[in-house]
Design a protein around this motif. Sequence first.
Motif, PDB file in Angstrom:
ATOM      1  N   ALA A 100     -93.268   7.175 107.472  1.00 52.64           N
ATOM      2  CA  ALA A 100     -92.989   8.453 107.299  1.00 52.64           C
ATOM      3  C   ALA A 100     -94.282   9.081 106.607  1.00 52.64           C
ATOM      4  N   SER A 119     -94.806  13.106 105.849  1.00 53.90           N
ATOM      5  CA  SER A 119     -93.830  13.236 104.770  1.00 53.90           C
ATOM      6  C   SER A 119     -94.822  13.292 103.431  1.00 53.90           C
ATOM      7  N   LYS A 162     -93.674  13.385 100.335  1.00 52.63           N
ATOM      8  CA  LYS A 162     -92.948  12.415  99.452  1.00 52.63           C
ATOM      9  C   LYS A 162     -93.266  11.086  99.533  1.00 52.63           C
TER      10      LYS A 162
END
Length: 93
Positions: free
Chosen positions: A17, A22, A24
Amino acid sequence: MSADSEARNDDVDLVSAILEGSEKAWHDFVERYSGLILGVIRRQLFEADEDQVRTIYVEILSALYNGALGKYKGRSSLSTWLIVSTRNRAHDY
């Protein structure tokens, strides 16, 4: 599936990710592993100068964010891989 292999799958997913962009996932990574990275730097360098420790920490995080995490293949836990990787990078300083 064992708890170890499940945790490694979670680690691989987190790294994937991050590599896909990403924010987050990156923030989760930093929150989860900052203490570990800082501890390894301090132990390796025996550095009393906190500014120097923080500078090296930022440089290591930058390298991880800019592609070094792509070397993690999930053969060990992410924390184990980070200890070895951080130790090696700290020796470069």
